[in-house]
Design an enzyme around this catalytic site. Structure first.
Site, PDB file in Angstrom:
ATOM      1  CG  ASP A 193      -1.752  -1.305   1.047  1.00  0.00           C
ATOM      2  OD1 ASP A 193      -1.777  -2.062   0.465  1.00  0.00           O
ATOM      3  OD2 ASP A 193      -2.562  -1.403   2.180  1.00  0.00           O
TER       4      ASP A 193
ATOM      5  CD  GLU B 278      -0.101  -6.095   9.231  1.00  0.00           C
ATOM      6  OE1 GLU B 278      -0.074  -5.433  10.009  1.00  0.00           O
ATOM      7  OE2 GLU B 278      -0.714  -5.597   8.117  1.00  0.00           O
TER       8      GLU B 278
HETATM    9  C1  2M8 Z   1      -2.932  -4.480   3.907  1.00  0.00           C
HETATM   10  O1  2M8 Z   1      -3.546  -3.742   3.134  1.00  0.00           O
HETATM   11  C2  2M8 Z   1      -5.107  -3.403   3.538  1.00  0.00           C
HETATM   12  C3  2M8 Z   1      -5.722  -2.958   2.134  1.00  0.00           C
HETATM   13  O2  2M8 Z   1      -5.781  -3.868   1.309  1.00  0.00           O
HETATM   14  C4  2M8 Z   1      -5.220  -2.356   4.377  1.00  0.00           C
HETATM   15  O3  2M8 Z   1      -4.067  -1.694   4.903  1.00  0.00           O
HETATM   16  O4  2M8 Z   1      -6.164  -2.204   5.197  1.00  0.00           O
HETATM   17  C5  2M8 Z   1      -1.769  -5.061   2.972  1.00  0.00           C
HETATM   18  O5  2M8 Z   1      -0.451  -5.194   3.525  1.00  0.00           O
HETATM   19  C6  2M8 Z   1      -2.176  -5.874   2.080  1.00  0.00           C
HETATM   20  O6  2M8 Z   1      -1.200  -6.563   1.288  1.00  0.00           O
HETATM   21  C7  2M8 Z   1      -3.022  -6.995   2.625  1.00  0.00           C
HETATM   22  O7  2M8 Z   1      -3.428  -8.120   1.748  1.00  0.00           O
HETATM   23  C8  2M8 Z   1      -3.778  -6.692   3.668  1.00  0.00           C
HETATM   24  C9  2M8 Z   1      -4.459  -7.808   4.566  1.00  0.00           C
HETATM   25  O8  2M8 Z   1      -3.628  -8.440   5.065  1.00  0.00           O
HETATM   26  O9  2M8 Z   1      -3.396  -5.735   4.453  1.00  0.00           O
END
Ligand code: 2M8
Length: 434
Positions: free
Chosen positions: A171, A407
């Site tokens: 992101d 994470e």
């Molecule tokens: C993160 O992205 C989401 C949006 O898609 C967020 O920040 O709310 C990123 O690390 C993405 O790569 C990942 O798929 C998602 C869920 O783990 O979180």
């Protein structure tokens, strides 16, 4: 503690995040099903619970759009109100292609699923039992790639674009800064919104408010255009060719050729797609001088010369020529990322450590991510950089064992950041540990 106890702990993380039909990335921060997360999670499950791996993928593909797009998020109707943005904001009901009675977002993510399904088959003890699943899912995977080659391939050369930083999975990567900075938030209309993520996690570890304003501005363009790809393409200021997305697509094209062979289907399409995208990435995104692949800003028609781990991913996609692989290896194994034998570095950080705006704790702006390093490990093996691959394997297993199933991790100290009990960290740990 013996390795098998850590494997048990990883399984406990996945059990906690298992919702009965799919697995959320994290109960607190991400309480819905996420697109590429489920691909990595299914790979982990396939080591010990094939039934869950199959259900994970099937549930995701139930939400596939009628035009073939596989959505970034499939919303859990029982968990609405805990994440932003949710369906009331996305308004994908405005699109004629959104699935009926299933709530999703209106963008996609890196298409890891073909690759994941092949891994599941490779890991299966009773391979024959997986054939009906392969036969069922293969046309859906083809439909997803067809969508990308029809709707996201403006020059018809196999370079597929993304239209939102969330589609990259990385992101707030510094790679997107030059493109996003052109959106002047004082001059455009941005809908009112309230973030939830930075109330759950220390804001220092998350994107800034100004990033979110731009993310939301882009979503607003999509919904105003009722998710019509042609109209969005004309209006959207963020149209970018990402080396990570295209490399993963190549890896999945290659996997689709193999799956087709197993189920005796024709493999011409994925084979042609693989060759077309691989050649276009090799010829257009590589910088011999900087020894890395760059993203391409389609609106400005220029390379985005920002060095991130995405630029090494053509190793994973089998895209890089031998010459290119040798060059990017030099860069990857340098003090800018992490050199063999270097003290105080764990695996490959997501951004060049020597840049002024490198951050060891902020999300995609520097920390180490397990999925990226897992893919780099596969890529290094493929190109026969054996010693480095083994080193990466050891360090990425060490991180969750020493610091927990976080994470992302501090690239110098290994400390865990973001949410605890994160699914793909646990799943890919299991994959390596088996
Ligand atoms: C993160 O992205 C989401 C949006 O898609 C967020 O920040 O709310 C990123 O690390 C993405 O790569 C990942 O798929 C998602 C869920 O783990 O979180």
């Amino acid at each position: 503690m013996p390795l098998r106890d850590y494997i048990e702990k990883a399984k406990e993380v996945l059990d906690k995040n298992w919702m009965g039909e799919y697995t959320v990335p994290s109960v607190h921060l991400y309480p819905h099903q996420w697109n590429w997360d489920s691909g990595f999670i299914a790979i982990g499950y396939s080591r010990y619970n094939m039934e869950r791996a199959v259900r994970e993928i099937l549930h995701l593909f139930e939400a596939q759009w009628k035009n073939g797009m596989l959505p970034q998020i499939v919303f859990n109707k029982n968990a609405l109100g805990r994440y932003f943005p949710e369906p009331d904001f996305w308004r994908t009901d405005l699109s004629p292609y959104a699935p009926d009675n299933i709530l999703t977002s209106g963008i996609t993510m890196p298409p890891i699923h073909g690759y994941a399904v092949l891994k599941m088959y490779e890991n299966a003890r009773e391979k024959d039992r997986l054939i009906p699943f392969l036969k069922f899912i293969y046309p859906k995977l083809i439909k997803l790639h067809e969508y990308l080659y029809l709707e996201r391939n403006p020059d018809d050369n196999g370079l597929i674009y993304i239209r939102h930083p969330w589609e990259s999975g990385m992101d707030n990567s510094p790679m997107w800064d030059p493109v996003l900075e052109r959106i002047d938030i004082d001059k455009v209309d941005i809908p009112e919104f309230e973030r939830k993520d930075n109330k759950i996690i220390d804001p220092e570890q998350r994107p800034k408010d100004i990033d979110y304003k731009r993310y939301i501005y882009l979503v607003d363009i999509f919904r105003k255009n009722r998710y019509d790809e042609k109209r969005i393409f004309e209006e959207c200021p963020f149209i970018v060719i990402d080396p990570l997305f295209n490399s993963i697509l190549c890896a999945s094209n290659e996997a689709l050729v193999q799956i087709a062979d197993i189920i005796k289907e024709d493999y011409k399409k994925p084979e042609e797609w693989f060759l077309m995208t691989a050649r276009a990435v090799r010829d257009n995104l590589f910088s011999s001088e900087k020894k890395i692949f760059f993203a391409y800003d389609y609106v400005q028609k220029e390379l985005i010369e920002v060095e991130t781990a995405a630029g090494f991913m053509p190793l994973f996609g089998g895209i890089a020529s031998t010459q290119q692989a040798l060059k990017i290896y030099e860069h990857l194994d340098s003090l800018s990322f992490c050199r063999l034998g270097e003290k105080n570095c764990f695996a490959i950080p997501n951004y060049d450590k020597r840049k002024k705006d490198f951050s060891p704790h902020n999300y995609w702006r520097g920390p180490v991510w397990i999925n990226i390093n897992w893919m780099l490990y596969q890529g290094l093996l493929r190109y026969k950089f054996k010693q480095k691959a083994e080193h990466l394997e050891i360090t990425i297993m060490e991180l969750p064992m020493r610091f927990g199933f976080y994470e992302y991790f501090d690239s110098f100290t290994g400390k865990g950041y973001g949410t605890k009990d994160f699914s793909w960290t646990a799943a890919l740990f299991i994959d390596l540990a088996y």
